[in-house]
Design a protein around this motif. Structure first.
Motif, PDB file in Angstrom:
ATOM      1  N   TYR A  78       0.579  44.351  39.802  1.00 34.78           N
ATOM      2  CA  TYR A  78       1.064  42.979  39.904  1.00 34.78           C
ATOM      3  C   TYR A  78       1.850  42.544  38.663  1.00 34.78           C
ATOM      4  CZ  TYR A  78      -2.142  42.885  43.843  1.00 34.78           C
ATOM      5  OH  TYR A  78      -2.781  43.172  45.020  1.00 34.78           O
ATOM      6  N   SER A  79       1.704  43.266  37.562  1.00 38.42           N
ATOM      7  CA  SER A  79       2.408  42.872  36.330  1.00 38.42           C
ATOM      8  C   SER A  79       3.919  42.911  36.508  1.00 38.42           C
ATOM      9  CB  SER A  79       1.993  43.772  35.172  1.00 38.42           C
ATOM     10  OG  SER A  79       2.319  45.135  35.422  1.00 38.42           O
ATOM     11  N   VAL A  80       4.398  43.819  37.372  1.00 33.70           N
ATOM     12  CA  VAL A  80       5.847  43.920  37.582  1.00 33.70           C
ATOM     13  C   VAL A  80       6.417  42.670  38.241  1.00 33.70           C
ATOM     14  CG1 VAL A  80       5.847  46.440  37.677  1.00 33.70           C
ATOM     15  CG2 VAL A  80       5.484  45.135  39.777  1.00 33.70           C
ATOM     16  N   LEU A  81       5.566  41.903  38.907  1.00 30.82           N
ATOM     17  CA  LEU A  81       6.035  40.681  39.553  1.00 30.82           C
ATOM     18  C   LEU A  81       6.374  39.603  38.532  1.00 30.82           C
ATOM     19  CD1 LEU A  81       3.375  40.480  42.418  1.00 30.82           C
ATOM     20  CD2 LEU A  81       5.666  41.485  42.512  1.00 30.82           C
ATOM     21  N   TYR A  82       5.749  39.670  37.366  1.00 30.74           N
ATOM     22  CA  TYR A  82       5.966  38.662  36.324  1.00 30.74           C
ATOM     23  C   TYR A  82       6.933  39.137  35.244  1.00 30.74           C
ATOM     24  CZ  TYR A  82       1.781  36.666  38.463  1.00 30.74           C
ATOM     25  OH  TYR A  82       0.869  36.143  39.360  1.00 30.74           O
ATOM     26  N   PHE A  83       6.938  40.427  34.952  1.00 33.13           N
ATOM     27  CA  PHE A  83       7.719  40.937  33.819  1.00 33.13           C
ATOM     28  C   PHE A  83       8.738  41.998  34.208  1.00 33.13           C
ATOM     29  CE2 PHE A  83       3.703  39.365  32.129  1.00 33.13           C
ATOM     30  CZ  PHE A  83       4.159  38.508  31.144  1.00 33.13           C
ATOM     31  N   ASP A  84       8.773  42.368  35.485  1.00 34.68           N
ATOM     32  CA  ASP A  84       9.686  43.391  35.988  1.00 34.68           C
ATOM     33  C   ASP A  84       9.502  44.730  35.286  1.00 34.68           C
ATOM     34  OD1 ASP A  84      11.537  44.114  37.912  1.00 34.68           O
ATOM     35  OD2 ASP A  84      13.241  43.871  36.564  1.00 34.68           O
ATOM     36  N   LYS A  85       8.296  44.932  34.752  1.00 35.05           N
ATOM     37  CA  LYS A  85       7.927  46.223  34.176  1.00 35.05           C
ATOM     38  C   LYS A  85       6.407  46.313  34.203  1.00 35.05           C
ATOM     39  CE  LYS A  85       7.701  44.731  29.326  1.00 35.05           C
ATOM     40  NZ  LYS A  85       8.158  45.008  27.946  1.00 35.05           N
ATOM     41  N   PRO A  86       5.858  47.509  34.298  1.00 29.88           N
ATOM     42  CA  PRO A  86       4.397  47.637  34.319  1.00 29.88           C
ATOM     43  C   PRO A  86       3.774  47.324  32.967  1.00 29.88           C
ATOM     44  CG  PRO A  86       5.425  49.796  34.300  1.00 29.88           C
ATOM     45  CD  PRO A  86       6.536  48.802  34.446  1.00 29.88           C
ATOM     46  N   MET A  87       2.590  46.742  32.995  1.00 28.84           N
ATOM     47  CA  MET A  87       1.896  46.329  31.784  1.00 28.84           C
ATOM     48  C   MET A  87       0.396  46.334  32.085  1.00 28.84           C
ATOM     49  SD  MET A  87       2.477  42.670  29.796  1.00 28.84           S
ATOM     50  CE  MET A  87       4.246  42.898  29.679  1.00 28.84           C
ATOM     51  N   ASP A  88      -0.398  46.933  31.204  1.00 27.67           N
ATOM     52  CA  ASP A  88      -1.837  46.840  31.411  1.00 27.67           C
ATOM     53  C   ASP A  88      -2.375  45.599  30.703  1.00 27.67           C
ATOM     54  OD1 ASP A  88      -2.495  47.518  28.684  1.00 27.67           O
ATOM     55  OD2 ASP A  88      -2.429  49.644  29.170  1.00 27.67           O
ATOM     56  N   MET A  89      -3.663  45.303  30.883  1.00 27.82           N
ATOM     57  CA  MET A  89      -4.195  44.042  30.356  1.00 27.82           C
ATOM     58  C   MET A  89      -4.228  44.029  28.837  1.00 27.82           C
ATOM     59  SD  MET A  89      -5.122  41.041  31.338  1.00 27.82           S
ATOM     60  CE  MET A  89      -5.872  40.911  32.965  1.00 27.82           C
ATOM     61  N   GLY A  90      -4.460  45.181  28.212  1.00 30.44           N
ATOM     62  CA  GLY A  90      -4.401  45.243  26.756  1.00 30.44           C
ATOM     63  C   GLY A  90      -3.018  44.880  26.240  1.00 30.44           C
ATOM     64  N   GLU A  91      -1.986  45.413  26.898  1.00 26.15           N
ATOM     65  CA  GLU A  91      -0.610  45.083  26.529  1.00 26.15           C
ATOM     66  C   GLU A  91      -0.313  43.619  26.817  1.00 26.15           C
ATOM     67  OE1 GLU A  91       1.033  49.562  27.660  1.00 26.15           O
ATOM     68  OE2 GLU A  91       1.422  47.866  28.979  1.00 26.15           O
ATOM     69  N   ARG A  92      -0.873  43.108  27.926  1.00 25.32           N
ATOM     70  CA  ARG A  92      -0.613  41.706  28.288  1.00 25.32           C
ATOM     71  C   ARG A  92      -1.178  40.763  27.233  1.00 25.32           C
ATOM     72  NH1 ARG A  92       1.023  37.742  28.420  1.00 25.32           N
ATOM     73  NH2 ARG A  92       1.290  36.153  30.035  1.00 25.32           N
ATOM     74  N   ILE A  93      -2.365  41.075  26.716  1.00 25.49           N
ATOM     75  CA  ILE A  93      -2.960  40.258  25.662  1.00 25.49           C
ATOM     76  C   ILE A  93      -2.083  40.283  24.417  1.00 25.49           C
ATOM     77  CG2 ILE A  93      -4.919  40.087  24.073  1.00 25.49           C
ATOM     78  CD1 ILE A  93      -6.671  41.167  26.399  1.00 25.49           C
ATOM     79  N   ALA A  94      -1.665  41.487  24.020  1.00 26.89           N
ATOM     80  CA  ALA A  94      -0.836  41.621  22.826  1.00 26.89           C
ATOM     81  C   ALA A  94       0.507  40.910  22.991  1.00 26.89           C
ATOM     82  CB  ALA A  94      -0.614  43.100  22.516  1.00 26.89           C
ATOM     83  N   HIS A  95       1.077  41.004  24.184  1.00 25.02           N
ATOM     84  CA  HIS A  95       2.338  40.318  24.470  1.00 25.02           C
ATOM     85  C   HIS A  95       2.179  38.805  24.304  1.00 25.02           C
ATOM     86  CE1 HIS A  95       6.158  39.522  26.640  1.00 25.02           C
ATOM     87  NE2 HIS A  95       5.497  38.481  27.131  1.00 25.02           N
ATOM     88  N   GLU A  96       1.093  38.269  24.830  1.00 24.08           N
ATOM     89  CA  GLU A  96       0.856  36.824  24.741  1.00 24.08           C
ATOM     90  C   GLU A  96       0.708  36.383  23.283  1.00 24.08           C
ATOM     91  OE1 GLU A  96       0.051  33.020  26.833  1.00 24.08           O
ATOM     92  OE2 GLU A  96       0.913  34.963  27.437  1.00 24.08           O
ATOM     93  N   ILE A  97      -0.039  37.162  22.503  1.00 23.51           N
ATOM     94  CA  ILE A  97      -0.250  36.806  21.098  1.00 23.51           C
ATOM     95  C   ILE A  97       1.076  36.855  20.336  1.00 23.51           C
ATOM     96  CG2 ILE A  97      -1.383  37.501  18.950  1.00 23.51           C
ATOM     97  CD1 ILE A  97      -3.721  38.508  20.690  1.00 23.51           C
ATOM     98  N   LYS A  98       1.855  37.890  20.576  1.00 23.15           N
ATOM     99  CA  LYS A  98       3.139  38.023  19.883  1.00 23.15           C
ATOM    100  C   LYS A  98       4.076  36.880  20.230  1.00 23.15           C
ATOM    101  CE  LYS A  98       6.484  41.496  18.497  1.00 23.15           C
ATOM    102  NZ  LYS A  98       6.813  42.950  18.511  1.00 23.15           N
ATOM    103  N   GLU A  99       4.152  36.525  21.505  1.00 21.78           N
ATOM    104  CA  GLU A  99       5.009  35.413  21.928  1.00 21.78           C
ATOM    105  C   GLU A  99       4.486  34.083  21.403  1.00 21.78           C
ATOM    106  OE1 GLU A  99       7.985  35.291  23.632  1.00 21.78           O
ATOM    107  OE2 GLU A  99       7.965  37.432  23.174  1.00 21.78           O
ATOM    108  N   ALA A 100       3.168  33.934  21.352  1.00 25.17           N
ATOM    109  CA  ALA A 100       2.582  32.692  20.831  1.00 25.17           C
ATOM    110  C   ALA A 100       2.931  32.506  19.361  1.00 25.17           C
ATOM    111  CB  ALA A 100       1.074  32.707  21.023  1.00 25.17           C
ATOM    112  N   TYR A 115      -0.549  52.815  32.471  1.00 26.31           N
ATOM    113  CA  TYR A 115       0.567  52.822  33.428  1.00 26.31           C
ATOM    114  C   TYR A 115       0.829  51.461  34.057  1.00 26.31           C
ATOM    115  CZ  TYR A 115      -2.985  53.350  37.134  1.00 26.31           C
ATOM    116  OH  TYR A 115      -4.066  53.188  37.979  1.00 26.31           O
ATOM    117  N   GLY A 116      -0.062  50.506  33.854  1.00 30.23           N
ATOM    118  CA  GLY A 116       0.248  49.129  34.206  1.00 30.23           C
ATOM    119  C   GLY A 116      -0.316  48.651  35.526  1.00 30.23           C
ATOM    120  N   SER A 117      -0.566  47.355  35.568  1.00 35.34           N
ATOM    121  CA  SER A 117      -1.047  46.702  36.776  1.00 35.34           C
ATOM    122  C   SER A 117       0.057  46.649  37.827  1.00 35.34           C
ATOM    123  CB  SER A 117      -1.487  45.277  36.420  1.00 35.34           C
ATOM    124  OG  SER A 117      -1.285  44.399  37.502  1.00 35.34           O
TER     125      SER A 117
END
Length: 335
Positions: free
Chosen positions: A302-324, A298-300
């Motif tokens: 604080y994640s909504v402050l950066y992405f305007d949507k909830p994101m858990d840390m597993g999703e955050r890692i995957a997001h970073e890798i995909k963008e990289a 259901y998400g951190s």
């Protein structure tokens, strides 16, 4: 690792980790972002548990006494690896340093994390307040906590009220340890994400660890022990966030200067908040911590402050890798 990554098919990356600790959120997040997923289990019984989840494509039983073979197999399968506390404890920091598979974050930091004295020296170099460290029982003034080296989830830690009790109890300790001043206040563990893709540090969450005989219903009848059995969510007073952010920035700078690499991905600073709202940091974890499991799915907050949507840390890692991968920055994430 840089040369190895150049031979990878970045359109077909697999994300892998050890089947324990934070594996479920890491692999769930990876699958959500379209990656193939691999879990490496410590035995067939563990493997059977993880095979029930549809977001895990493959579950292997690994040889943790000789992890190099598993790492080579992962690399042959176009996989990158996400380290966590169970991985460090199962394979040891030496094998973790040498495993020939691209590993998220600053791999050399695992050596520092395994040594309590190096760990505290790094925090001190960062200019972050730390508890007093004692070299011998004779130096002790007041209550202390004794911690063993390595990622043990609090197992084997103990408290002593004074130097006499400490000296007596140390006679039974056979492993490497550190003696720290025992701090009074509220424990708080801060989850961060260091992003090379967005060139920023993110505060991602916080937790409190629920520890066996410290937090359990023992009513003073049992010896206090600190084995972590779970984690509780924590939302911090907003006035604390600037200090917590500053400590995170200072820690990243110290890692780069002292350890010699830039830390990418999740890490944690572990602290006591005193009644005057001052923060003293007594540990760090240079990779994802199990406390991030509290907002899996259901998400951190604080994640909504950066992405305007909830994101858990597993999703955050995957997001970073995909963008990289999209931006040609994949080599900034892995060592």
């Amino acid at each position: 690792m840089s040369q190895l990554l150049k031979n990878y098919d970045l359109e077909r990356l697999a994300i892998s980790t050890v089947a324990s600790h934070t594996a479920l959120q890491i692999l769930r997040g990876a699958k959500k972002y379209g990656f193939r997923t691999i879990a490496v289990a410590r035995g067939e019984a563990v493997a059977q548990f993880y095979r029930q989840f549809p977001f895990i494509d493959e579950v292997w039983v690994g040889d943790f006494a000789n992890f190099r073979k598993t790492a080579e197999k992962l690399a042959a399968n176009n996989a990158v690896f996400i380290p966590h506390g169970s991985y460090v404890e199962y394979v040891g920091w030496r094998q973790a340093l040498e495993a020939p598979v691209p590993t998220l974050g600053c791999r050399e930091l695992l050596r520092w994390e395994a040594d309590q004295f190096k760990k505290m020296s790094l925090l001190e170099k960062a200019g972050i307040p730390i508890p007093r460290i004692y070299k011998t029982a004779e130096e002790v003034e007041g209550p202390v906590i004794v911690k063993l080296f390595g990622a043990k989830g609090g197992r084997g830690y103990f408290v002593a009220r004074d130097r006499r009790e400490l000296a007596e109890r140390l006679k039974r300790v056979t492993e490497d340890y550190i003696i720290q001043e025992y701090l009074f206040g509220v424990p708080a563990y801060y989850h961060y994400f260091s992003s090379p893709v967005y060139s920023r540090l993110e505060i991602f969450g916080a937790d409190i660890r629920y520890e066996s005989n410290v937090d359990g219903r023992t009513f003073g009848w049992a010896e206090p022990t600190f084995v972590v059995v779970g984690n509780l969510p924590m939302v911090l007073r907003e006035s604390l966030l600037p200090t917590i952010y500053t400590y995170g920035v200072q820690f990243l700078k110290a890692v780069e200067e002292a350890v010699g690499c830039k830390l990418a991905g999740p890490f944690c600073l572990e602290s006591i908040i005193k009644d005057d709202m001052s923060i003293v940091v007594f540990e760090f974890s240079g990779r994802i911590v199990a406390g991030t499991n509290i907002y899996m799915g259901y998400g951190s907050p604080y994640s909504v402050l950066y992405f305007d949507k909830p994101m858990d840390m597993g999703e955050r890692i995957a997001h970073e890798i995909k963008e990289a991968v999209k931006r040609g920055k994949i080599e900034h994430l892995f060592t």
